[in-house]
Scaffold this motif. Structure first.
Motif, PDB file in Angstrom:
ATOM      1  N   GLY A  14     -27.756  19.317 -21.101  1.00 25.02           N
ATOM      2  CA  GLY A  14     -28.975  19.327 -20.322  1.00 25.02           C
ATOM      3  C   GLY A  14     -30.073  18.499 -20.943  1.00 25.02           C
ATOM      4  N   HIS A  15     -30.177  18.485 -22.267  1.00 29.17           N
ATOM      5  CA  HIS A  15     -31.280  17.750 -22.867  1.00 29.17           C
ATOM      6  C   HIS A  15     -31.140  16.244 -22.700  1.00 29.17           C
ATOM      7  CE1 HIS A  15     -28.527  17.487 -26.338  1.00 29.17           C
ATOM      8  NE2 HIS A  15     -29.186  16.391 -26.625  1.00 29.17           N
ATOM      9  N   GLU A  16     -29.932  15.765 -22.514  1.00 33.80           N
ATOM     10  CA  GLU A  16     -29.757  14.332 -22.336  1.00 33.80           C
ATOM     11  C   GLU A  16     -30.019  13.898 -20.896  1.00 33.80           C
ATOM     12  OE1 GLU A  16     -26.080  16.431 -21.455  1.00 33.80           O
ATOM     13  OE2 GLU A  16     -27.167  16.355 -23.330  1.00 33.80           O
ATOM     14  N   ASN A  17     -30.167  14.839 -19.987  1.00 34.58           N
ATOM     15  CA  ASN A  17     -30.427  14.516 -18.593  1.00 34.58           C
ATOM     16  C   ASN A  17     -31.531  15.431 -18.053  1.00 34.58           C
ATOM     17  OD1 ASN A  17     -30.405  13.840 -15.928  1.00 34.58           O
ATOM     18  ND2 ASN A  17     -28.201  14.042 -15.657  1.00 34.58           N
ATOM     19  N   PRO A  18     -32.789  15.073 -18.308  1.00 32.33           N
ATOM     20  CA  PRO A  18     -33.892  15.943 -17.863  1.00 32.33           C
ATOM     21  C   PRO A  18     -33.992  16.074 -16.349  1.00 32.33           C
ATOM     22  CG  PRO A  18     -34.736  13.907 -18.805  1.00 32.33           C
ATOM     23  CD  PRO A  18     -33.261  13.916 -19.034  1.00 32.33           C
ATOM     24  N   VAL A  19     -33.526  15.080 -15.616  1.00 33.51           N
ATOM     25  CA  VAL A  19     -33.575  15.155 -14.152  1.00 33.51           C
ATOM     26  C   VAL A  19     -32.637  16.258 -13.659  1.00 33.51           C
ATOM     27  CG1 VAL A  19     -33.142  13.902 -12.005  1.00 33.51           C
ATOM     28  CG2 VAL A  19     -34.213  12.732 -13.937  1.00 33.51           C
ATOM     29  N   SER A  30     -41.135  15.959 -15.962  1.00 30.38           N
ATOM     30  CA  SER A  30     -42.086  15.728 -17.055  1.00 30.38           C
ATOM     31  C   SER A  30     -42.269  16.982 -17.912  1.00 30.38           C
ATOM     32  CB  SER A  30     -43.436  15.241 -16.531  1.00 30.38           C
ATOM     33  OG  SER A  30     -44.006  16.188 -15.663  1.00 30.38           O
ATOM     34  N   GLU A  31     -42.210  18.157 -17.302  1.00 34.63           N
ATOM     35  CA  GLU A  31     -42.300  19.399 -18.072  1.00 34.63           C
ATOM     36  C   GLU A  31     -41.065  19.597 -18.946  1.00 34.63           C
ATOM     37  OE1 GLU A  31     -45.020  22.295 -15.264  1.00 34.63           O
ATOM     38  OE2 GLU A  31     -42.929  21.942 -14.693  1.00 34.63           O
ATOM     39  N   VAL A  32     -39.892  19.272 -18.420  1.00 34.42           N
ATOM     40  CA  VAL A  32     -38.654  19.374 -19.204  1.00 34.42           C
ATOM     41  C   VAL A  32     -38.738  18.430 -20.401  1.00 34.42           C
ATOM     42  CG1 VAL A  32     -36.169  18.896 -19.204  1.00 34.42           C
ATOM     43  CG2 VAL A  32     -37.194  20.146 -17.304  1.00 34.42           C
ATOM     44  N   GLU A  33     -39.194  17.210 -20.175  1.00 33.50           N
ATOM     45  CA  GLU A  33     -39.322  16.241 -21.269  1.00 33.50           C
ATOM     46  C   GLU A  33     -40.329  16.714 -22.312  1.00 33.50           C
ATOM     47  OE1 GLU A  33     -38.183  12.203 -18.776  1.00 33.50           O
ATOM     48  OE2 GLU A  33     -40.274  12.845 -18.868  1.00 33.50           O
ATOM     49  N   ALA A  34     -41.453  17.271 -21.865  1.00 36.02           N
ATOM     50  CA  ALA A  34     -42.462  17.777 -22.797  1.00 36.02           C
ATOM     51  C   ALA A  34     -41.934  18.974 -23.581  1.00 36.02           C
ATOM     52  CB  ALA A  34     -43.732  18.166 -22.044  1.00 36.02           C
ATOM     53  N   PHE A  39     -39.672  21.300 -28.556  1.00 37.01           N
ATOM     54  CA  PHE A  39     -38.512  21.892 -29.224  1.00 37.01           C
ATOM     55  C   PHE A  39     -38.121  21.074 -30.450  1.00 37.01           C
ATOM     56  CE2 PHE A  39     -33.945  21.484 -29.896  1.00 37.01           C
ATOM     57  CZ  PHE A  39     -33.630  22.777 -30.299  1.00 37.01           C
ATOM     58  N   LYS A  40     -38.057  19.744 -30.300  1.00 38.58           N
ATOM     59  CA  LYS A  40     -37.678  18.891 -31.432  1.00 38.58           C
ATOM     60  C   LYS A  40     -38.676  19.030 -32.570  1.00 38.58           C
ATOM     61  CE  LYS A  40     -37.284  14.862 -29.519  1.00 38.58           C
ATOM     62  NZ  LYS A  40     -36.972  13.459 -29.208  1.00 38.58           N
ATOM     63  N   TRP A  55     -38.404  31.365 -39.284  1.00 41.78           N
ATOM     64  CA  TRP A  55     -39.492  30.809 -40.082  1.00 41.78           C
ATOM     65  C   TRP A  55     -40.221  29.716 -39.315  1.00 41.78           C
ATOM     66  CZ3 TRP A  55     -34.643  31.782 -42.193  1.00 41.78           C
ATOM     67  CH2 TRP A  55     -34.590  32.883 -43.038  1.00 41.78           C
ATOM     68  N   GLU A  56     -39.485  28.952 -38.520  1.00 39.46           N
ATOM     69  CA  GLU A  56     -40.118  27.917 -37.719  1.00 39.46           C
ATOM     70  C   GLU A  56     -40.962  28.529 -36.601  1.00 39.46           C
ATOM     71  OE1 GLU A  56     -36.950  24.310 -38.418  1.00 39.46           O
ATOM     72  OE2 GLU A  56     -36.398  25.952 -37.099  1.00 39.46           O
ATOM     73  N   ILE A  57     -40.478  29.593 -36.007  1.00 35.91           N
ATOM     74  CA  ILE A  57     -41.265  30.282 -34.980  1.00 35.91           C
ATOM     75  C   ILE A  57     -42.517  30.875 -35.601  1.00 35.91           C
ATOM     76  CG2 ILE A  57     -41.332  32.286 -33.433  1.00 35.91           C
ATOM     77  CD1 ILE A  57     -38.359  31.734 -32.844  1.00 35.91           C
ATOM     78  N   ALA A  58     -42.351  31.542 -36.739  1.00 34.98           N
ATOM     79  CA  ALA A  58     -43.490  32.167 -37.407  1.00 34.98           C
ATOM     80  C   ALA A  58     -44.529  31.129 -37.820  1.00 34.98           C
ATOM     81  CB  ALA A  58     -43.020  32.956 -38.620  1.00 34.98           C
TER      82      ALA A  58
END
Length: 66
Positions: A14-19, A30-34, A39-40, A55-58
């Motif tokens: 899914g991440h390679e095809n935002p459409v 555009s929201e999926v891309e953002a 996430f990255k 730890w990343e969430i915190a």
């Protein structure tokens, strides 16, 4: 969570095809891309492994980890 062998080969479709992903959700392209850019950013803040750990969430949410 899993051991290294169970998570190392995991593919996230899914991440390679935002459409395509946008067509299957309530989000626009555009929201999926953002969201993917966010996430990255979060997933590489502590360990650059493509996953988000507690730890990343915190760190991002500015809350203590227990």
């Amino acid at each position: 969570m899993g051991c290294l062998h169970s998570t190392a080969g995991r593919e996230f479709s899914g991440h390679e095809n935002p459409v395509k992903l946008a067509s299957e959700t309530a989000f626009s392209v555009s929201e999926v891309e953002a969201l993917y850019e966010l996430f990255k950013s979060i997933s590489s803040s502590v360990v650059d492994d493509g996953l988000i750990n507690k730890w990343e969430i915190a760190g991002y949410a500015n809350v203590p980890v227990r």
